[in-house]
Motif scaffolding. Structure first.
Motif, PDB file in Angstrom:
ATOM      1  N   GLY A   1      40.135 156.473  25.723  1.00  0.00           N
ATOM      2  CA  GLY A   1      41.567 156.546  25.476  1.00  0.00           C
ATOM      3  C   GLY A   1      42.171 157.736  26.193  1.00  0.00           C
ATOM      4  O   GLY A   1      41.453 158.598  26.711  1.00  0.00           O
ATOM      5  N   PRO A   2      43.510 157.830  26.216  1.00  0.00           N
ATOM      6  CA  PRO A   2      44.193 158.906  26.933  1.00  0.00           C
ATOM      7  C   PRO A   2      44.168 160.235  26.170  1.00  0.00           C
ATOM      8  O   PRO A   2      45.208 160.792  25.792  1.00  0.00           O
ATOM      9  N   ARG A   3      42.970 160.731  25.938  1.00  0.00           N
ATOM     10  CA  ARG A   3      42.765 161.984  25.218  1.00  0.00           C
ATOM     11  C   ARG A   3      41.583 162.702  25.859  1.00  0.00           C
ATOM     12  O   ARG A   3      40.502 162.120  26.014  1.00  0.00           O
ATOM     13  N   ARG A   4      41.784 163.973  26.227  1.00  0.00           N
ATOM     14  CA  ARG A   4      40.728 164.720  26.906  1.00  0.00           C
ATOM     15  C   ARG A   4      39.554 165.020  25.984  1.00  0.00           C
ATOM     16  O   ARG A   4      38.404 165.027  26.407  1.00  0.00           O
ATOM     17  N   ASP A   5      39.840 165.289  24.705  1.00  0.00           N
ATOM     18  CA  ASP A   5      38.794 165.680  23.768  1.00  0.00           C
ATOM     19  C   ASP A   5      38.142 164.470  23.108  1.00  0.00           C
ATOM     20  O   ASP A   5      38.631 163.346  23.206  1.00  0.00           O
ATOM     21  N   GLY A   6      37.058 164.742  22.398  1.00  0.00           N
ATOM     22  CA  GLY A   6      36.286 163.675  21.800  1.00  0.00           C
ATOM     23  C   GLY A   6      36.868 163.119  20.511  1.00  0.00           C
ATOM     24  O   GLY A   6      37.779 163.694  19.905  1.00  0.00           O
ATOM     25  N   LEU A   7      36.312 161.982  20.093  1.00  0.00           N
ATOM     26  CA  LEU A   7      36.599 161.364  18.800  1.00  0.00           C
ATOM     27  C   LEU A   7      35.257 161.088  18.130  1.00  0.00           C
ATOM     28  O   LEU A   7      34.312 160.640  18.789  1.00  0.00           O
ATOM     29  N   TYR A   8      35.202 161.319  16.823  1.00  0.00           N
ATOM     30  CA  TYR A   8      33.920 161.207  16.118  1.00  0.00           C
ATOM     31  C   TYR A   8      34.107 160.462  14.803  1.00  0.00           C
ATOM     32  O   TYR A   8      35.170 160.542  14.168  1.00  0.00           O
ATOM     33  N   ALA A   9      33.081 159.729  14.405  1.00  0.00           N
ATOM     34  CA  ALA A   9      33.132 158.993  13.144  1.00  0.00           C
ATOM     35  C   ALA A   9      33.293 159.971  11.991  1.00  0.00           C
ATOM     36  O   ALA A   9      32.494 160.903  11.838  1.00  0.00           O
ATOM     37  N   ALA A  10      34.337 159.784  11.180  1.00  0.00           N
ATOM     38  CA  ALA A  10      34.661 160.737  10.114  1.00  0.00           C
ATOM     39  C   ALA A  10      33.545 160.849   9.074  1.00  0.00           C
ATOM     40  O   ALA A  10      33.336 161.917   8.504  1.00  0.00           O
ATOM     41  N   LYS A  11      32.822 159.766   8.822  1.00  0.00           N
ATOM     42  CA  LYS A  11      31.793 159.786   7.786  1.00  0.00           C
ATOM     43  C   LYS A  11      30.593 160.633   8.164  1.00  0.00           C
ATOM     44  O   LYS A  11      29.864 161.109   7.296  1.00  0.00           O
ATOM     45  N   ASN A  12      30.387 160.798   9.465  1.00  0.00           N
ATOM     46  CA  ASN A  12      29.240 161.578   9.918  1.00  0.00           C
ATOM     47  C   ASN A  12      29.539 162.118  11.310  1.00  0.00           C
ATOM     48  O   ASN A  12      29.201 161.481  12.324  1.00  0.00           O
ATOM     49  N   VAL A  13      30.186 163.276  11.373  1.00  0.00           N
ATOM     50  CA  VAL A  13      30.567 163.853  12.657  1.00  0.00           C
ATOM     51  C   VAL A  13      29.318 164.342  13.385  1.00  0.00           C
ATOM     52  O   VAL A  13      28.711 165.337  13.008  1.00  0.00           O
ATOM     53  N   ASP A  14      28.934 163.590  14.400  1.00  0.00           N
ATOM     54  CA  ASP A  14      27.771 163.922  15.221  1.00  0.00           C
ATOM     55  C   ASP A  14      28.281 164.095  16.643  1.00  0.00           C
ATOM     56  O   ASP A  14      28.715 163.128  17.286  1.00  0.00           O
ATOM     57  N   LEU A  15      28.244 165.320  17.154  1.00  0.00           N
ATOM     58  CA  LEU A  15      28.814 165.610  18.462  1.00  0.00           C
ATOM     59  C   LEU A  15      28.085 164.891  19.594  1.00  0.00           C
ATOM     60  O   LEU A  15      28.590 164.821  20.715  1.00  0.00           O
ATOM     61  N   ALA A  16      26.909 164.346  19.308  1.00  0.00           N
ATOM     62  CA  ALA A  16      26.174 163.596  20.328  1.00  0.00           C
ATOM     63  C   ALA A  16      26.746 162.191  20.512  1.00  0.00           C
ATOM     64  O   ALA A  16      26.415 161.515  21.487  1.00  0.00           O
ATOM     65  N   PHE A  17      27.601 161.751  19.570  1.00  0.00           N
ATOM     66  CA  PHE A  17      28.171 160.409  19.627  1.00  0.00           C
ATOM     67  C   PHE A  17      29.692 160.494  19.682  1.00  0.00           C
ATOM     68  O   PHE A  17      30.378 160.405  18.676  1.00  0.00           O
ATOM     69  N   ASP A  18      30.186 160.689  20.881  1.00  0.00           N
ATOM     70  CA  ASP A  18      31.619 160.794  21.129  1.00  0.00           C
ATOM     71  C   ASP A  18      32.197 159.396  21.324  1.00  0.00           C
ATOM     72  O   ASP A  18      31.884 158.718  22.303  1.00  0.00           O
ATOM     73  N   ARG A  19      33.020 158.951  20.383  1.00  0.00           N
ATOM     74  CA  ARG A  19      33.596 157.607  20.446  1.00  0.00           C
ATOM     75  C   ARG A  19      34.682 157.489  21.515  1.00  0.00           C
ATOM     76  O   ARG A  19      35.190 156.390  21.760  1.00  0.00           O
TER      77      ARG A  19
END
Length: 204
Positions: free
Chosen positions: A89-107
Motif C-alpha cells: 500500500g501507499p505507506r513507507r512503514d510497515g503494517l503488522y497483525a495486531a494480535k501478534n506484532v512480529d516485525l519479521a512479518f510485515d503485511r
C-alpha cells in the motif's frame, strides 16, 4: 513466453493468465484500476478495524488507503538500481497483525525489488510514493529509490526480453557513471545474449 501470454490475454481479456506480467504489453487501464481499488479497499478495511497496526502497536490512519484514481502520467519502463522494498500500500512503514506484532512479518511488504530489475512506473501517488508494477506484483516504492532514466522502446524491449546472466558471487565494477555493486544471484540483461547490459542513473 511474453508473446504467448500477450496473445492469450488478447483472446481472453477477462482471464488471469497466471504468469509473469508482460511489462511491454499495452496496459488495460480498467483492469489496473480494479486491481488498484481492490488492494486499497482491503488495506483500508484491515486498518480501520484495527487488524493491522504499526511496529509499536499503534493505530494507523486508514485514510492513507482511501479510494483514489490512478495516476494520469504516461507509464515508463525504468530499472531498479538498489534493493528496494515493494510496498503493498501507499505507506513507507510497515503494517503488522495486531494480535501478534512480529516485525519479521510485515503485511505491507509485498516483495523486494532487486538491482537491475525492470519495473513499469505508473506515476506518483498523492502520498508522494511511486506506483510501480514489476513482472510479479503491483505496489508502491519510496520516491527516492534509485532508478534508471525511462528506457526508450528499443532498449526497453532488449532489457525486458533478453537472456539473463546470473551473478554467481558478489560483483563490484567501475563504470564511467560510478561504481556498481551486484549481489549474488543478481540477474543482468544482455545484448545478443552475451554482453551484459547494465542500467545506471545515466542510462544503459
Amino acid at each position: 513466453h511474453n508473446r504467448a501470454q500477450r496473445e492469450r490475454a488478447q483472446q481472453n481479456p477477462g482471464e488471469d493468465t497466471l504468469g509473469q506480467y508482460d511489462l511491454l504489453a499495452p496496459g488495460d487501464r480498467g483492469a489496473l484500476q480494479k486491481e488498484f481499488d481492490t488492494r486499497l479497499l482491503y488495506l483500508q478495511n484491515r486498518v480501520a478495524k484495527g487488524d493491522y497496526v504499526d511496529a509499536k502497536k499503534r493505530k494507523v490512519e486508514a485514510s492513507v488507503f482511501a479510494a483514489r484514481s490512478l495516476p494520469t502520467a504516461k507509464p515508463a519502463l525504468r530499472v531498479v538500481l538498489e534493493p528496494s522494498p515493494l510496498r503493498c500500500g501507499p505507506r513507507r512503514d510497515g503494517l503488522y497483525a495486531a494480535k501478534n506484532v512480529d516485525l519479521a512479518f510485515d503485511r505491507n511488504n509485498c516483495s523486494t525489488l532487486r538491482p537491475q530489475e525492470p519495473v513499469l512506473v505508473l506515476g506518483k501517488d498523492p502520498t508522494g510514493m511511486l506506483l510501480v508494477r514489476s513482472k510479479y506484483a503491483l505496489g508502491w516504492v519510496d520516491p527516492n529509490v534509485p532508478l534508471s532514466p525511462p528506457l526508450e522502446q528499443a532498449d526497453a524491449e532488449t532489457f525486458v526480453s533478453s537472456r539473463r546472466l546470473r551473478v554467481e558471487q558478489p560483483l563490484r565494477t567501475s563504470t564511467p557513471n560510478g561504481e556498481l555493486v551486484f549481489p549474488t544471484h543478481a540477474l543482468l540483461a544482455t545484448r545478443d545474449g552475451k554482453a551484459p547490459l547494465v542500467a545506471t542513473t545515466a542510462g544503459l
